[in-house]
Design a protein around this motif. Sequence first.
Motif, PDB file in Angstrom:
ATOM      1  N   GLY A 144       0.895  -1.166   0.019  1.00 27.32           N
ATOM      2  CA  GLY A 144       0.029   0.000   0.025  1.00 27.32           C
ATOM      3  C   GLY A 144       0.748   1.226  -0.014  1.00 27.32           C
ATOM      4  O   GLY A 144       0.665   2.240  -0.546  1.00 27.32           O
ATOM      5  N   ALA A 145       1.992   1.317   0.634  1.00 27.77           N
ATOM      6  CA  ALA A 145       2.983   2.346   0.612  1.00 27.77           C
ATOM      7  C   ALA A 145       3.226   2.899  -0.712  1.00 27.77           C
ATOM      8  O   ALA A 145       3.251   3.889  -1.131  1.00 27.77           O
ATOM      9  CB  ALA A 145       3.989   2.109   1.471  1.00 27.77           C
ATOM     10  N   TYR A 146       3.711   1.798  -1.389  1.00 30.38           N
ATOM     11  CA  TYR A 146       4.055   1.970  -2.926  1.00 30.38           C
ATOM     12  C   TYR A 146       2.839   2.517  -3.791  1.00 30.38           C
ATOM     13  O   TYR A 146       2.958   3.290  -4.673  1.00 30.38           O
ATOM     14  CB  TYR A 146       4.686   0.765  -3.725  1.00 30.38           C
ATOM     15  N   ALA A 147       1.726   1.852  -3.421  1.00 28.96           N
ATOM     16  CA  ALA A 147       0.543   2.215  -4.142  1.00 28.96           C
ATOM     17  C   ALA A 147       0.063   3.801  -3.850  1.00 28.96           C
ATOM     18  O   ALA A 147      -0.307   4.694  -4.594  1.00 28.96           O
ATOM     19  CB  ALA A 147      -0.569   1.557  -3.477  1.00 28.96           C
ATOM     20  N   VAL A 148       0.186   4.096  -2.607  1.00 28.77           N
ATOM     21  CA  VAL A 148       0.013   5.585  -2.158  1.00 28.77           C
ATOM     22  C   VAL A 148       1.011   6.689  -3.100  1.00 28.77           C
ATOM     23  O   VAL A 148       0.549   7.676  -3.464  1.00 28.77           O
ATOM     24  CB  VAL A 148       0.299   5.738  -0.697  1.00 28.77           C
ATOM     25  N   VAL A 149       2.190   6.117  -3.209  1.00 29.80           N
ATOM     26  CA  VAL A 149       3.018   7.125  -3.738  1.00 29.80           C
ATOM     27  C   VAL A 149       2.849   7.216  -5.299  1.00 29.80           C
ATOM     28  O   VAL A 149       2.667   8.239  -5.678  1.00 29.80           O
ATOM     29  CB  VAL A 149       4.551   6.513  -3.888  1.00 29.80           C
ATOM     30  N   ALA A 150       2.107   6.241  -6.000  1.00 27.80           N
ATOM     31  CA  ALA A 150       1.684   6.136  -7.386  1.00 27.80           C
ATOM     32  C   ALA A 150       0.390   7.042  -7.495  1.00 27.80           C
ATOM     33  O   ALA A 150       0.316   7.911  -8.304  1.00 27.80           O
ATOM     34  CB  ALA A 150       1.434   4.494  -7.778  1.00 27.80           C
ATOM     35  N   VAL A 151      -0.457   7.018  -6.365  1.00 32.74           N
ATOM     36  CA  VAL A 151      -1.693   7.681  -6.454  1.00 32.74           C
ATOM     37  C   VAL A 151      -1.268   9.275  -6.286  1.00 32.74           C
ATOM     38  O   VAL A 151      -2.017  10.117  -6.931  1.00 32.74           O
ATOM     39  CB  VAL A 151      -2.567   7.392  -5.423  1.00 32.74           C
ATOM     40  N   LEU A 152      -0.467   9.437  -5.147  1.00 30.49           N
ATOM     41  CA  LEU A 152       0.125  10.715  -4.934  1.00 30.49           C
ATOM     42  C   LEU A 152       0.545  11.560  -6.475  1.00 30.49           C
ATOM     43  O   LEU A 152       0.171  12.748  -6.612  1.00 30.49           O
ATOM     44  CB  LEU A 152       1.012  10.913  -4.048  1.00 30.49           C
ATOM     45  N   LEU A 153       1.458  10.770  -6.992  1.00 26.86           N
ATOM     46  CA  LEU A 153       1.874  11.167  -8.315  1.00 26.86           C
ATOM     47  C   LEU A 153       0.874  11.689  -9.315  1.00 26.86           C
ATOM     48  O   LEU A 153       1.011  12.741 -10.073  1.00 26.86           O
ATOM     49  CB  LEU A 153       3.007  10.103  -8.703  1.00 26.86           C
ATOM     50  N   ALA A 154      -0.111  10.857  -9.586  1.00 23.90           N
ATOM     51  CA  ALA A 154      -1.179  11.038 -10.417  1.00 23.90           C
ATOM     52  C   ALA A 154      -2.052  12.290 -10.041  1.00 23.90           C
ATOM     53  O   ALA A 154      -2.148  13.300 -10.944  1.00 23.90           O
ATOM     54  CB  ALA A 154      -2.048  10.046 -10.433  1.00 23.90           C
ATOM     55  N   ILE A 155      -1.999  12.597  -8.585  1.00 24.79           N
ATOM     56  CA  ILE A 155      -2.909  13.610  -8.081  1.00 24.79           C
ATOM     57  C   ILE A 155      -2.110  15.046  -8.490  1.00 24.79           C
ATOM     58  O   ILE A 155      -2.443  15.942  -8.788  1.00 24.79           O
ATOM     59  CB  ILE A 155      -3.260  13.423  -6.659  1.00 24.79           C
ATOM     60  N   TYR A 156      -0.758  14.858  -8.104  1.00 26.95           N
ATOM     61  CA  TYR A 156       0.145  15.886  -8.526  1.00 26.95           C
ATOM     62  C   TYR A 156       0.240  16.443 -10.019  1.00 26.95           C
ATOM     63  O   TYR A 156       0.101  17.381 -10.416  1.00 26.95           O
ATOM     64  CB  TYR A 156       1.592  15.742  -8.175  1.00 26.95           C
ATOM     65  N   LEU A 157       0.099  15.215 -10.709  1.00 25.49           N
ATOM     66  CA  LEU A 157       0.204  15.579 -12.260  1.00 25.49           C
ATOM     67  C   LEU A 157      -1.267  16.308 -12.497  1.00 25.49           C
ATOM     68  O   LEU A 157      -1.159  17.267 -13.329  1.00 25.49           O
ATOM     69  CB  LEU A 157       0.120  14.339 -12.993  1.00 25.49           C
ATOM     70  N   ALA A 158      -2.462  15.922 -12.123  1.00 25.20           N
ATOM     71  CA  ALA A 158      -3.625  16.467 -12.247  1.00 25.20           C
ATOM     72  C   ALA A 158      -3.590  18.032 -11.835  1.00 25.20           C
ATOM     73  O   ALA A 158      -4.015  18.970 -12.501  1.00 25.20           O
ATOM     74  CB  ALA A 158      -4.616  15.892 -11.557  1.00 25.20           C
ATOM     75  N   ALA A 159      -2.961  18.124 -10.656  1.00 26.32           N
ATOM     76  CA  ALA A 159      -2.892  19.477 -10.140  1.00 26.32           C
ATOM     77  C   ALA A 159      -1.970  20.709 -10.852  1.00 26.32           C
ATOM     78  O   ALA A 159      -2.581  21.729 -10.775  1.00 26.32           O
ATOM     79  CB  ALA A 159      -2.258  19.559  -8.666  1.00 26.32           C
ATOM     80  N   ILE A 160      -0.976  20.015 -11.570  1.00 28.92           N
ATOM     81  CA  ILE A 160      -0.272  20.817 -12.351  1.00 28.92           C
ATOM     82  C   ILE A 160      -0.722  20.982 -13.811  1.00 28.92           C
ATOM     83  O   ILE A 160      -0.211  21.704 -14.523  1.00 28.92           O
ATOM     84  CB  ILE A 160       1.301  20.496 -12.395  1.00 28.92           C
ATOM     85  N   GLY A 161      -1.883  20.404 -14.151  1.00 33.18           N
ATOM     86  CA  GLY A 161      -2.356  20.408 -15.268  1.00 33.18           C
ATOM     87  C   GLY A 161      -1.866  19.384 -16.233  1.00 33.18           C
ATOM     88  O   GLY A 161      -1.807  19.606 -17.500  1.00 33.18           O
ATOM     89  N   GLU A 162      -1.059  18.431 -15.984  1.00 34.11           N
ATOM     90  CA  GLU A 162      -0.495  17.590 -16.830  1.00 34.11           C
ATOM     91  C   GLU A 162      -0.889  16.116 -16.981  1.00 34.11           C
ATOM     92  O   GLU A 162      -0.041  15.364 -17.512  1.00 34.11           O
ATOM     93  CB  GLU A 162       1.078  17.347 -16.688  1.00 34.11           C
ATOM     94  N   LEU A 163      -1.886  15.789 -16.247  1.00 30.88           N
ATOM     95  CA  LEU A 163      -2.377  14.462 -16.362  1.00 30.88           C
ATOM     96  C   LEU A 163      -3.433  14.399 -17.661  1.00 30.88           C
ATOM     97  O   LEU A 163      -4.678  14.237 -17.464  1.00 30.88           O
ATOM     98  CB  LEU A 163      -3.137  14.176 -15.100  1.00 30.88           C
ATOM     99  N   HIS A 164      -2.675  14.297 -18.886  1.00 32.78           N
ATOM    100  CA  HIS A 164      -3.393  13.936 -20.070  1.00 32.78           C
ATOM    101  C   HIS A 164      -3.608  12.452 -20.423  1.00 32.78           C
ATOM    102  O   HIS A 164      -2.886  11.912 -20.876  1.00 32.78           O
ATOM    103  CB  HIS A 164      -2.759  14.924 -21.148  1.00 32.78           C
ATOM    104  N   LEU A 165      -4.648  12.023 -20.232  1.00 39.08           N
ATOM    105  CA  LEU A 165      -4.862  10.483 -20.330  1.00 39.08           C
ATOM    106  C   LEU A 165      -5.952  10.161 -21.711  1.00 39.08           C
ATOM    107  O   LEU A 165      -5.852   8.675 -21.856  1.00 39.08           O
ATOM    108  CB  LEU A 165      -5.775  10.030 -19.242  1.00 39.08           C
ATOM    109  N   ARG A 166      -5.966  10.949 -22.520  1.00 38.33           N
ATOM    110  CA  ARG A 166      -6.959  10.808 -23.777  1.00 38.33           C
ATOM    111  C   ARG A 166      -5.690  10.350 -24.809  1.00 38.33           C
ATOM    112  O   ARG A 166      -5.055  11.342 -25.310  1.00 38.33           O
ATOM    113  CB  ARG A 166      -7.700  11.892 -24.225  1.00 38.33           C
ATOM    114  N   PRO A 167      -5.892   9.401 -25.479  1.00 35.71           N
ATOM    115  CA  PRO A 167      -4.623   8.895 -26.631  1.00 35.71           C
ATOM    116  C   PRO A 167      -4.992   9.605 -27.666  1.00 35.71           C
ATOM    117  O   PRO A 167      -6.331   9.943 -27.815  1.00 35.71           O
ATOM    118  CB  PRO A 167      -5.083   7.486 -26.698  1.00 35.71           C
ATOM    119  N   THR A 168      -3.995   9.775 -28.684  1.00 28.58           N
ATOM    120  CA  THR A 168      -4.007  10.572 -29.959  1.00 28.58           C
ATOM    121  C   THR A 168      -3.446   9.695 -31.002  1.00 28.58           C
ATOM    122  O   THR A 168      -2.195   9.185 -30.526  1.00 28.58           O
ATOM    123  CB  THR A 168      -3.759  11.977 -29.929  1.00 28.58           C
TER     124      THR A 168
END
Length: 492
Positions: free
Chosen positions: A188-212
């Motif tokens: 779970g500790a490693y999972a928390v890190v992965a989730v926090l990084l995703a939240i941080y990417l969203a916070a800085i406006g860089e979580l772009h998950l739509r493929p092109t």
Amino acid sequence: MGIVQRQGIRNTLISYVGLAIGFANTILVLPRLLSPAQIGLTASVLLPLATIGAQVASFGFANMGIRYFPFFRNQGRNHAGFLPLLLGPPLLGFVVVALALLLSKPLLLQWYAKGDAALLAPHYLAAIALAGCIMLGSLQDAYLRALYHTSFSSFCQEILLRLMLVGAAVAYSQGVISFHGFVLAYVGAYAVVAVLLAIYLAAIGELHLRPTRAALRIKPLREMLGFGGFVLLSNISGTVLLNIDSLMVGTKVSLAAAGIYLIATNVSTALVLPFRALYKTAYSLIAEYWKEGNMARMADFYRRSTRINTLLGCYLALGIGLNLNFIYGLIHRPEYAVGTTAVLLLLAGRLFDGITGVNGIIVATSPRYRFDLVFNISLAAAVVALNWLLIPRLELAGAALAYCIALVSINTARTWFVWRKYGMQPFDGSTIRILAVAVGAGFVAWVLPDTGNAFLTLLMRGGVLTALYGAGVLLTGTAPEAMELWTKVRRR
């Protein structure tokens, strides 16, 4: 001050704090709270299996992201769909790796003794989940590094993760959770890190998950897969080198022995910290020398870095080796002291690795960089073969001896290769004089009698070693860097 410089300063501070926490965890905290078998299960079996699985699944795409992102940067608001391209193939690879690990479970359990297999079996699925968390964390970290947002990721991986692992161990030792709960918290500790990084990417406006489709037109996928495959081979060989000895000790001796060996490895790791600090600077410097074709400055740096590594490495190796009784006394569990001989052998191998200087970086940044992969694969193969031969005969000492022999052999080959192809070798008379001073100072400190008090013995031997080693280096003039430092101290 630019963003890169600010991030670099923050990362340096975070790294040192993380190193301090990591040392306290592995030497002072976890060995007191967990048995050798429990440490062997989590840190010597589950974590290495998950790390290897994560690397195979990601197929070198973390490095690919750093290498190719500049071609995608600012190609639209979502960087031409780079993040889905970065995550997509590794997620498909993880499905394959997860199925392979599931199907290989009976075979893997057969490698362990009956009691150890019974301990591993209930937690086997945790290795698969851990591999997924590590893979997602490393891919997001690579994306953030390419975006020049590295501080938060460094904090999560260097500090927060280690604190969460200690918290889980404390909760288990106090009876708040069971050992199975500790393993789940470990994942779970490693999972928390992965989730926090995703939240941080969203916070800085860089979580772009739509493929092109544009992502496939900027750079051919075949080219990126080829680069990732090359990186995968190099990374896997390095991971094998770091983890195979603990894994094989667990299968050929016991999980408890693997836990003891892991602590021995962590004790010896203190020796390589100054080497790693130098190598961070060395990589960019040597790459610049290659670009300029300045072989004279490269040869001078090669020799000076070897002298500095010899100077610091001999002192640290002697300081650790002469005071192992004190270090193991901090753990308050006598069973871990079985790893003393292993520590000495590991120190010898890592000291030789440091003394031979930056030969690996020179090869990796040279026009003949593909030979670095040859050396890495040869080193990994040598470690596996030597462990296979020596662990059944010498157990923990056999694993450490295998590691030492492999490091000495591969660095001798690398040093010869650099000398033969480029006419550079790192040794001069100062290297011999430093080694002679180290032998003399170490012998005098070693023959001092034990006071019966580990702390007093540490102070006495450490003081004598420091005085004799420092005086010998200054009087023989073996290290101009030390002379300059001494002159500044006297002036102040």
